[in-house]
Design a protein around this motif. Structure first.
Motif, mmCIF file in Angstrom:
data_model
loop_
_atom_site.group_PDB
_atom_site.id
_atom_site.type_symbol
_atom_site.label_atom_id
_atom_site.label_comp_id
_atom_site.label_asym_id
_atom_site.label_seq_id
_atom_site.Cartn_x
_atom_site.Cartn_y
_atom_site.Cartn_z
ATOM 1 N N GLY A 118 0.762 -1.287 0.196
ATOM 2 C CA GLY A 118 -0.020 -0.121 0.045
ATOM 3 C C GLY A 118 0.799 1.258 -0.106
ATOM 4 O O GLY A 118 0.316 2.301 0.312
ATOM 5 N N LEU A 119 2.128 0.952 -0.286
ATOM 6 C CA LEU A 119 2.957 2.147 -0.343
ATOM 7 C C LEU A 119 3.123 2.793 -1.713
ATOM 8 O O LEU A 119 3.085 2.253 -2.601
ATOM 9 N N ALA A 120 3.144 4.257 -1.776
ATOM 10 C CA ALA A 120 3.185 4.869 -3.007
ATOM 11 C C ALA A 120 4.629 4.896 -3.669
ATOM 12 O O ALA A 120 5.349 4.962 -2.969
ATOM 13 N N THR A 121 4.714 4.354 -5.115
ATOM 14 C CA THR A 121 5.953 4.448 -5.669
ATOM 15 C C THR A 121 5.450 5.259 -7.066
ATOM 16 O O THR A 121 4.504 5.489 -7.390
ATOM 17 N N ALA A 122 6.562 5.293 -7.846
ATOM 18 C CA ALA A 122 6.508 5.605 -9.379
ATOM 19 C C ALA A 122 5.379 4.795 -10.023
ATOM 20 O O ALA A 122 5.842 3.618 -9.679
ATOM 21 N N ASP A 123 4.911 5.100 -10.935
ATOM 22 C CA ASP A 123 4.171 4.129 -12.018
ATOM 23 C C ASP A 123 5.358 3.279 -12.618
ATOM 24 O O ASP A 123 6.447 3.655 -13.027
ATOM 25 N N PHE A 124 5.057 1.811 -12.649
ATOM 26 C CA PHE A 124 6.123 1.076 -13.521
ATOM 27 C C PHE A 124 5.480 0.057 -14.222
ATOM 28 O O PHE A 124 4.481 -0.379 -14.053
ATOM 29 N N ALA A 125 6.310 -0.682 -14.974
ATOM 30 C CA ALA A 125 5.988 -1.704 -15.700
ATOM 31 C C ALA A 125 7.195 -2.586 -16.137
ATOM 32 O O ALA A 125 8.394 -2.053 -16.159
ATOM 33 N N ALA A 126 6.858 -3.828 -16.357
ATOM 34 C CA ALA A 126 8.313 -4.690 -16.749
ATOM 35 C C ALA A 126 8.573 -4.547 -18.053
ATOM 36 O O ALA A 126 7.652 -4.428 -18.915
ATOM 37 N N VAL A 127 9.850 -4.618 -18.349
ATOM 38 C CA VAL A 127 10.270 -4.411 -19.950
ATOM 39 C C VAL A 127 11.376 -5.558 -20.103
ATOM 40 O O VAL A 127 12.489 -5.560 -19.752
ATOM 41 N N ASP A 128 11.044 -6.487 -20.754
ATOM 42 C CA ASP A 128 11.877 -7.511 -21.546
ATOM 43 C C ASP A 128 12.205 -7.407 -22.849
ATOM 44 O O ASP A 128 13.431 -7.771 -23.217
ATOM 45 N N ASP A 129 11.485 -6.625 -23.657
ATOM 46 C CA ASP A 129 11.936 -6.541 -25.126
ATOM 47 C C ASP A 129 11.129 -5.275 -25.782
ATOM 48 O O ASP A 129 10.461 -4.465 -24.971
ATOM 49 N N ALA A 130 11.458 -5.148 -26.983
ATOM 50 C CA ALA A 130 10.954 -3.956 -27.635
ATOM 51 C C ALA A 130 9.277 -3.684 -27.563
ATOM 52 O O ALA A 130 8.785 -2.507 -27.110
ATOM 53 N N PRO A 131 8.689 -4.729 -27.745
ATOM 54 C CA PRO A 131 7.242 -4.701 -27.675
ATOM 55 C C PRO A 131 6.781 -4.101 -26.184
ATOM 56 O O PRO A 131 5.964 -3.321 -26.036
ATOM 57 N N ASP A 132 7.544 -5.145 -25.096
ATOM 58 C CA ASP A 132 7.234 -4.685 -23.988
ATOM 59 C C ASP A 132 7.383 -3.211 -23.798
ATOM 60 O O ASP A 132 6.524 -2.384 -22.948
ATOM 61 N N LEU A 133 8.416 -2.686 -24.135
ATOM 62 C CA LEU A 133 8.698 -1.264 -23.855
ATOM 63 C C LEU A 133 7.901 -0.286 -24.443
ATOM 64 O O LEU A 133 7.304 0.450 -23.683
ATOM 65 N N ALA A 134 7.471 -0.619 -25.631
ATOM 66 C CA ALA A 134 6.296 0.442 -26.404
ATOM 67 C C ALA A 134 4.993 0.333 -25.368
ATOM 68 O O ALA A 134 4.213 1.238 -25.227
ATOM 69 N N GLU A 135 4.576 -0.888 -25.003
ATOM 70 C CA GLU A 135 3.353 -0.889 -24.050
ATOM 71 C C GLU A 135 3.720 -0.626 -22.913
ATOM 72 O O GLU A 135 2.766 0.250 -22.218
ATOM 73 N N ALA A 136 4.744 -0.492 -22.145
ATOM 74 C CA ALA A 136 4.971 0.208 -20.977
ATOM 75 C C ALA A 136 5.116 1.650 -20.981
ATOM 76 O O ALA A 136 4.574 2.282 -20.037
ATOM 77 N N ILE A 137 5.259 2.218 -22.100
ATOM 78 C CA ILE A 137 5.659 3.623 -22.341
ATOM 79 C C ILE A 137 4.006 4.197 -22.427
ATOM 80 O O ILE A 137 3.688 5.126 -21.739
ATOM 81 N N ALA A 138 3.173 3.246 -23.016
ATOM 82 C CA ALA A 138 1.635 3.735 -23.252
ATOM 83 C C ALA A 138 1.190 3.700 -21.869
ATOM 84 O O ALA A 138 0.366 4.573 -21.454
#
Lengths: 360, 360
Positions: A118-138
């Motif tokens: 329940g602690l606040a952090t920056a928004d984040f997403a896992a990135v393993d490859d280029a498609p992940d990264l595009a999705e994570a940026i979105a």
């Protein structure tokens, strides 16, 4: 309740850098001896330890022999390999626990752990490859920072993504390592809270320090930090929640961003922390002794501060300023006995008492 | 002017007790390594030193080998045998100098030295036998204290003579050793001044501490001491005169009696001193670091104090109070890692910051 370790007991420390060195001095002050284990010969901590073992992290017999002579084992850095821990844990208790280490070794696991608490952090997403990264940026939005999930410290393994066209280079900088994309937080300043939990479950926090970084490396910590009373309470409470959930034993360093919406947790380190060095000059029980107290079954110091302090790191060539610093009456010097002053290498620090403790 | 010893240089320490232990920690803070020499195995200083040699004071080859690896050698007690010094001095510089050691090893030589410097002391006379003693009593007056000239510390080798009929027993207590009769001084309290002189001749003094003894052993030192401004100046000046005359390099402890007629010098010790332990909690540069700075060619700390401190020794069974002391938020503990708590044995000390430095 456990009795404290008897006087003269040996405390093992995995890693022989400056943190191990200052832990060794603190252990001595409480009547203990230390045995330092490090793959590199002549580690800084070895100058002030009772015994030093020079052997690799993959040398299971050496690790077992080391641990067999220790009443308890701790570590001064969070990247102790799993297999090394296996060898040590078969012979001696290890604090802080394996779970604390596992969580903090992987930025993605760490962020998920914090969110679950329940602690606040920056928004984040896992990135393993280029498609992940595009999705994570979105999902996360820009500007953001792409970081390797493991083995990053002092700004290494990180790449900024301010605009979509930065994505490709950032991903290349990860060199194929699993990564995490974190939204860049718009914070006014960074603080950290150094907290501890003892073998009996007692938890204590020092007043937060305010940190200034340059090139991804901590330069100064100032105590007290600019925080409201409510933020101070928040900082202690959130550190306490991390300690409790991990059933942690030892000192923990938690880095926090101060934002208009409140405190966000950046990351935590399962060990004494550079931003806690000020406690050497400002407190009866400093963070190094606090850690030894925790793992040796002592009551903890209460974290109270008698003096306000500014801590300044001496990084790389900063060590050339030592002759000048030696002439400054208020400069309490701590040199780490490292031979070569490479750029970015922490060579020492200076604590300055700036006055009696203000109660902000 | 000499350059300071290079980082990583080895500083030799003759004697491995608690003073050597705390000197070793201070040397480490300045980037040096220590080599401790002590006849007893596993000396307290060994837990926090880079290297330990266990060999006797009469083992000239061991002493020479020890000294050959040191950039400079110092000592933590004033009774280093002459022959041992010969062996060491052939290989490395020794600070403080031989002359300082020789003067302080013999109470009669010390008192004569102080008198020649124009400093006030108790009246005294040499006593080798019964006729001497009768003559000395006539000259010095009663009450008085008979002390062995050499090897006395913590009240050992002393006998009070309040009335003439005490003389015989007092002389017998000397066991045939050459002695000195000192008039008992009617003092209100005892203070000590910890001063230092560097390789370049720079001298510095800490503000005097007020000492309380019990059974001839220091129990507490409180800073600031009850002294007038003139007495404070006197204390610093007289310490400076001793340092200058001996062309001393290192830290010196001078014990003073406060009397209605002014300050009398009781004795001095050519080393860091128990009554200077408070500097660990009250100053940016403590007495241990000050000593290392002096002998390693650094500029000295200016002796300024940021906090007021009370230092309490833990003697013998006092060490049983450690569990209770560990719960006191203001108690900064220093345990010496000694195994057995014999009566009168110094096992550790506690520093307590009592507030920001008052300027009395």
């Amino acid at each position: 309740m456990n009795d404290p370790l008897p006087q003269g007991s040996v405390i093992g420390i995995l890693g022989g850098g400056q943190l191990g060195r200052m832990l060794s001095v603190a252990a001595g002050r409480l009547g203990y001896r230390t045995h330092v284990y490090d793959p590199a010969p002549a580690p800084p901590a070895g100058d002030l330890a009772h015994t030093v073992t020079t052997a690799g992290w993959d040398d299971a017999p050496a690790l077992a022999e080391f641990a067999a002579g220790c009443a308890v084992v701790s570590y001064e850095f969070e990247n102790v390999p799993e297999a090394a821990l296996d060898a040590v844990e078969a012979e001696a208790p290890v604090h802080p626990s394996r779970r604390a280490l596992a969580v903090s070794q992987d930025r993605l696991v760490e962020k998920a752990f914090l969110r679950d608490l329940g602690l606040a952090t920056a928004d984040f997403a896992a990135v393993d490859d280029a498609p992940d990264l595009a999705e994570a940026i979105a999902e996360v939005g820009l500007p953001a920072i792409l970081k390797t999930r493991r083995l990053g410290y002092d700004g290494k393994g990180q790449a900024r993504i301010d605009r979509p066209e930065d994505a490709e280079a950032a991903l290349a900088a990860m060199q194929g390592a699993p990564a995490i994309l974190e939204r860049r937080v718009d914070f006014s300043h960074e603080v950290s809270v150094i907290a501890a939990r003892g073998l009996t479950g007692e938890t204590v926090a020092y007043d937060p320090g305010e940190n200034v970084h340059r090139d991804g490396i901590l330069r100064t910590t100032t105590v007290p930090a600019r925080l409201s009373a409510a933020q101070r309470t928040d900082a202690a409470l959130l550190a306490g929640r991390i300690l409790e959930r991990l059933r942690y034993v030892g000192v923990l360093g938690v880095e926090l961003f101060v934002t208009p919406e409140g405190l966000l947790v950046n990351e935590f380190a399962p060990r004494v922390h550079n931003s806690g060095h000020w406690t050497q000059a400002g407190c009866a029980v400093d963070q190094f002794e606090q850690h030894i107290r925790a793992i040796a079954g002592w009551p903890l110091g209460d974290g109270s501060r008698h003096s306000d302090v500014v801590m300044e790191n001496l990084i790389g060539d900063d060590v050339d300023r030592v002759p000048e610093l030696a002439r400054q009456p208020d400069a309490a010097l701590h040199l780490y006995g490292k031979g070569e002053a490479r750029p970015g290498r922490k060579m020492g620090h200076v604590n300055r008492v700036t006055g009696p403790a203000r109660r902000p």
